[in-house]
Design an enzyme around this catalytic site. Structure first.
Site, mmCIF file in Angstrom:
data_model
loop_
_atom_site.group_PDB
_atom_site.id
_atom_site.type_symbol
_atom_site.label_atom_id
_atom_site.label_comp_id
_atom_site.label_asym_id
_atom_site.label_seq_id
_atom_site.Cartn_x
_atom_site.Cartn_y
_atom_site.Cartn_z
ATOM 1 N N LYS A 1 0.701 -1.219 0.060
ATOM 2 C CA LYS A 1 -0.054 0.036 0.078
ATOM 3 C C LYS A 1 0.819 1.100 0.039
ATOM 4 C CE LYS A 1 -1.600 1.735 4.079
ATOM 5 N NZ LYS A 1 -1.438 3.056 4.062
ATOM 6 N N ASN A 2 1.761 1.232 0.861
ATOM 7 C CA ASN A 2 2.563 2.616 0.959
ATOM 8 C C ASN A 2 3.798 2.859 -0.226
ATOM 9 O OD1 ASN A 2 0.987 2.973 3.301
ATOM 10 N ND2 ASN A 2 2.378 2.355 4.795
ATOM 11 N N ARG B 1 -3.987 9.721 3.858
ATOM 12 C CA ARG B 1 -2.706 10.448 4.303
ATOM 13 C C ARG B 1 -1.852 10.672 2.895
ATOM 14 N NH1 ARG B 1 -0.411 13.437 8.081
ATOM 15 N NH2 ARG B 1 1.877 13.304 8.154
ATOM 16 N N CYS C 1 -5.017 7.844 9.263
ATOM 17 C CA CYS C 1 -5.112 7.266 10.572
ATOM 18 C C CYS C 1 -4.993 8.512 11.562
ATOM 19 C CB CYS C 1 -4.474 5.989 10.916
ATOM 20 S SG CYS C 1 -4.708 4.867 9.836
ATOM 21 N N ARG D 1 -0.190 15.053 13.179
ATOM 22 C CA ARG D 1 0.559 14.264 11.977
ATOM 23 C C ARG D 1 1.093 15.559 11.172
ATOM 24 N NH1 ARG D 1 -1.969 8.959 9.572
ATOM 25 N NH2 ARG D 1 0.120 8.690 8.896
ATOM 26 N N PRO D 2 2.089 16.291 11.684
ATOM 27 C CA PRO D 2 2.336 17.512 10.803
ATOM 28 C C PRO D 2 3.163 17.280 9.511
ATOM 29 C CG PRO D 2 3.931 17.052 12.654
ATOM 30 C CD PRO D 2 2.926 15.856 12.607
ATOM 31 N N ILE D 3 3.186 18.146 9.128
ATOM 32 C CA ILE D 3 3.725 18.068 7.556
ATOM 33 C C ILE D 3 5.032 19.249 7.311
ATOM 34 C CG2 ILE D 3 1.894 16.996 6.210
ATOM 35 C CD1 ILE D 3 1.413 19.650 4.909
ATOM 36 N N ASP D 4 5.312 19.606 8.617
ATOM 37 C CA ASP D 4 6.394 20.747 8.626
ATOM 38 C C ASP D 4 7.735 20.602 7.829
ATOM 39 O OD1 ASP D 4 6.443 18.884 10.884
ATOM 40 O OD2 ASP D 4 8.390 20.159 11.354
ATOM 41 N N GLN D 5 8.102 19.089 7.736
ATOM 42 C CA GLN D 5 9.111 18.802 7.212
ATOM 43 C C GLN D 5 9.108 18.671 5.582
ATOM 44 O OE1 GLN D 5 12.305 18.076 8.907
ATOM 45 N NE2 GLN D 5 10.777 19.382 10.447
ATOM 46 N N ASP E 1 3.815 0.175 12.124
ATOM 47 C CA ASP E 1 2.476 -0.231 11.678
ATOM 48 C C ASP E 1 2.406 -1.609 12.084
ATOM 49 O OD1 ASP E 1 2.893 1.723 8.487
ATOM 50 O OD2 ASP E 1 2.176 2.279 10.532
ATOM 51 N N ARG F 1 -9.080 -0.473 3.837
ATOM 52 C CA ARG F 1 -7.986 0.826 3.337
ATOM 53 C C ARG F 1 -6.971 0.172 3.075
ATOM 54 N NH1 ARG F 1 -6.799 5.352 7.161
ATOM 55 N NH2 ARG F 1 -5.476 5.505 5.351
HETATM 56 C C1 EPZ Z 1 4.104 6.658 6.407
HETATM 57 O O1 EPZ Z 1 3.340 7.819 7.207
HETATM 58 C C2 EPZ Z 1 3.120 5.597 6.433
HETATM 59 N N1 EPZ Z 1 2.150 5.884 5.701
HETATM 60 C C3 EPZ Z 1 2.584 5.283 7.814
HETATM 61 O O2 EPZ Z 1 2.012 3.876 7.703
HETATM 62 C C4 EPZ Z 1 3.570 4.896 8.732
HETATM 63 O O3 EPZ Z 1 3.191 4.597 10.167
HETATM 64 C C5 EPZ Z 1 4.505 5.980 8.790
HETATM 65 O O4 EPZ Z 1 5.029 6.416 7.664
HETATM 66 C C6 EPZ Z 1 6.061 5.465 9.458
HETATM 67 O O5 EPZ Z 1 6.534 4.328 8.870
HETATM 68 C C7 EPZ Z 1 2.319 5.986 4.411
HETATM 69 O O6 EPZ Z 1 3.271 5.679 3.908
HETATM 70 C C8 EPZ Z 1 0.847 6.479 3.286
HETATM 71 P P1 EPZ Z 1 6.183 10.033 8.923
HETATM 72 P P2 EPZ Z 1 3.940 9.166 7.178
HETATM 73 O O7 EPZ Z 1 6.272 11.269 8.085
HETATM 74 O O8 EPZ Z 1 4.755 9.281 5.897
HETATM 75 C C9 EPZ Z 1 6.975 13.046 12.115
HETATM 76 C C10 EPZ Z 1 -0.129 2.539 7.752
HETATM 77 O O9 EPZ Z 1 -0.674 2.176 8.423
HETATM 78 N N2 EPZ Z 1 6.721 14.163 11.182
HETATM 79 O O10 EPZ Z 1 7.239 8.847 8.483
HETATM 80 O O11 EPZ Z 1 2.862 10.053 7.359
HETATM 81 C C11 EPZ Z 1 5.467 12.418 12.424
HETATM 82 O O12 EPZ Z 1 4.659 12.971 13.339
HETATM 83 C C12 EPZ Z 1 0.213 4.017 7.829
HETATM 84 O O13 EPZ Z 1 0.084 2.160 6.599
HETATM 85 C C13 EPZ Z 1 6.967 15.209 11.602
HETATM 86 O O14 EPZ Z 1 6.960 15.760 12.646
HETATM 87 O O15 EPZ Z 1 5.045 9.202 8.492
HETATM 88 C C14 EPZ Z 1 5.866 11.170 13.229
HETATM 89 O O16 EPZ Z 1 5.956 11.057 14.561
HETATM 90 C C15 EPZ Z 1 0.019 4.556 9.279
HETATM 91 N N3 EPZ Z 1 7.011 16.142 10.483
HETATM 92 C C16 EPZ Z 1 7.373 10.826 12.321
HETATM 93 O O17 EPZ Z 1 7.626 12.076 12.046
HETATM 94 C C17 EPZ Z 1 6.779 16.015 9.243
HETATM 95 O O18 EPZ Z 1 6.664 16.860 8.346
HETATM 96 C C18 EPZ Z 1 7.059 9.825 11.178
HETATM 97 O O19 EPZ Z 1 6.166 10.245 10.371
HETATM 98 C C19 EPZ Z 1 6.324 14.719 9.133
HETATM 99 C C20 EPZ Z 1 6.595 13.703 9.920
#
Ligand code: EPZ
Length: 432
Positions: free
Chosen positions: A22-23, A93, A117, A122-126, A305, A397
């Protein structure tokens, strides 16, 4: 609303074939936005998140047609706008990858903030930090991320947090940027490598995906390609854990065993027997499983996950298990539902303590998110008696035909629709 009804107690046995990841699929599909040709993506899982993303692609003008249920033809030449704010975008997402792809292609993007989820913030600041470093102006107005750039110039970007989404999104936005972009502290998940492989096959110049330093040298154009995505390590892990909790003997096929290492190690620690081949892993459960401790982290650490699924498994193992959730700020919201089945878990902040040896019994429960729903299915498989799981749209999903795959392994599980009751389902095998 549909539900699953499960009569637990069966030992799962046999082979289960894993679908595409999926991812990976939800990243590879937006990446085709940048192609000047026609792409064919194979091995896609037939799940809601993919369907929603295809709707979002069609909304911006892409011509998408399914060659079969796991293969899609995408012609992005017809994409005529950089605005993606419809309902499909808000549901998932991964729609945020449209920001990087549209910004890369048009130097402009207006995309609704993503759904997905709910694990707390779940920020997107990065992601935004990366887009700005490449020269874009980015603002969020009325729940829409608006990014635009006169030109995109390569930059050095150090991620403050190891982020899968930000790593992939910046890779997309940098593909056509002038000069070299370096992403440091990049995430290393298999689906990041998969997305980079697709982009490079299309003509991009990306090196280092899968390490914590990724270098992208801008190119002028990407061509259409046919690409097969990798198998889903989380779907595979879910069935491995289901085998363990039922004391079963299941071979999970069509996988990349290396991707499963963190889970394989843990199941072995718990005294499961594990046999690995080139593209399969066989898990033989044990009636005397012993507990272990889990700390989730970015790949190649233990995947967050699979955290909810492991909570269910540790509930029936001997001893006390401790799970520390280091990725998401609030990913234990499902615990109350697991407790209805007899799991004994206490949560303090990021740490869950699981008292093992629980005798699980069936109950009515509700999925609270995708992997929490999978954890309830796993617990119900081991519970004595009948469990009904509501809100299974969350599970749909991310898992293709989960009830059919489990039934083929011997589980007593049916999907019931609105209005029907499980008592009158004649074909449901009676169990004690
Ligand atoms: C991806 O989410 C996956 N989703 C998630 O899987 C998975 O849990 C996650 O990666 C971690 O492996 C998809 O790929 C669609 P991150 P993503 O950015 O990209 C923080 C599932 O069940 N962060 O790696 O949203 C964030 O809050 C789903 O399939 C920031 O602070 O995760 C978290 O603590 C659930 N700022 C950490 O980083 C940002 O701009 C990891 O998040 C982005 C993230």
């Amino acid at each position: 609303m549909e539900s699953f009804v499960i009569n637990g107690g069966q030992r799962l046995k046999g082979d289960v074939f894993i679908n595409g990841a999926k991812n990976a699929g939800v990243a590879v599909i937006p990446a085709t936005v940048m192609s000047s040709g026609v792409c064919v993506i194979d091995n896609l899982p037939n799940i809601e998140d993919i369907t929603s993303l295809i709707e979002a692609m069609r909304d911006i003008g892409a011509k998408c047609s399914f060659r079969d249920e796991h293969s899609i033809i995408i012609d992005s030449r017809s994409i005529n706008n950089y605005i993606a704010i419809g309902e499909p975008v808000r549901k998932i997402r991964a729609s945020y990858y449209l920001i990087g792809a549209l910004l890369g292609r048009f130097k402009k993007a207006e995309v609704a903030l993503p759904g997905g989820c709910n694990f707390g913030n779940r920020p997107i600041d990065q992601h935004i930090k990366g887009f700005k470093a490449l020269g874009a102006e980015v603002m969020i107005e009325n729940g829409i991320v608006k990014a635009h750039a006169k030109e995109l110039i390569g930059a050095n970007i150090y991620l403050d947090v190891v982020s899968v989404g930000a790593t992939i999104n910046i890779m997309l936005a940098a593909t056509f940027a002038e000069g070299q972009t370096v992403i440091e502290n990049a995430a290393k998940e298999p689906h990041i490598i998969d997305t980079a492989n697709l982009l490079n096959m299309m003509g991009a110049n990306i090196k280092g995906a899968g390490t914590d330093v990724i270098r992208i040298t801008g190119v002028k154009e990407l061509k259409g390609v046919e690409y097969t995505i990798i198998p889903d390590q989380i779907e595979a892990g879910t069935y491995m854990i289901a085998a363990a909790i039922t004391g079963g003997d299941v071979t999970v096929k069509n996988i990349i065993p290396k991707h499963m290492d963190p889970l394989t190690a843990k199941l072995s620690e718990m005294h499961c027997s594990i046999f690995e081949g080139d593209d399969f892993i066989r898990v033989v459960g044990n009636s005397e499983l012993i507990s272990t401790n889990i700390k989730t982290s970015a790949y190649p650490g233990f995947p967050t996950d699979l955290q909810p699924q492991m909570t269910a498994l540790l509930s029936i193992a001997k001893g006390t298990g401790v799970i520390t959730e280091n990725v998401w700020e609030n990913r234990f919201q499902y615990i109350d539902e697991l407790k209805r089945l007899g799991c004994q878990v206490t949560v303090e902040g990021k740490v869950a303590v699981i008292e093992g040896g629980a005798k699980l019994t069936g109950s009515k429960v509700n999925a609270t998110d995708l992997r929490a729903g999978a954890a309830l299915v796993i617990a119900a498989l081991a519970a004595h008696g009948r469990t009904e799981i509501g809100n299974i749209r969350f599970i749909d999903r991310g898992y293709e035909s989960i009830e059919k795959k489990l039934a083929s392994l011997g589980a007593n599980i049916v999907r019931i629709g609105e209005g029907s009751t499980s008592e009158n389902i004649s074909f449901m095998k009676k169990t004690v």
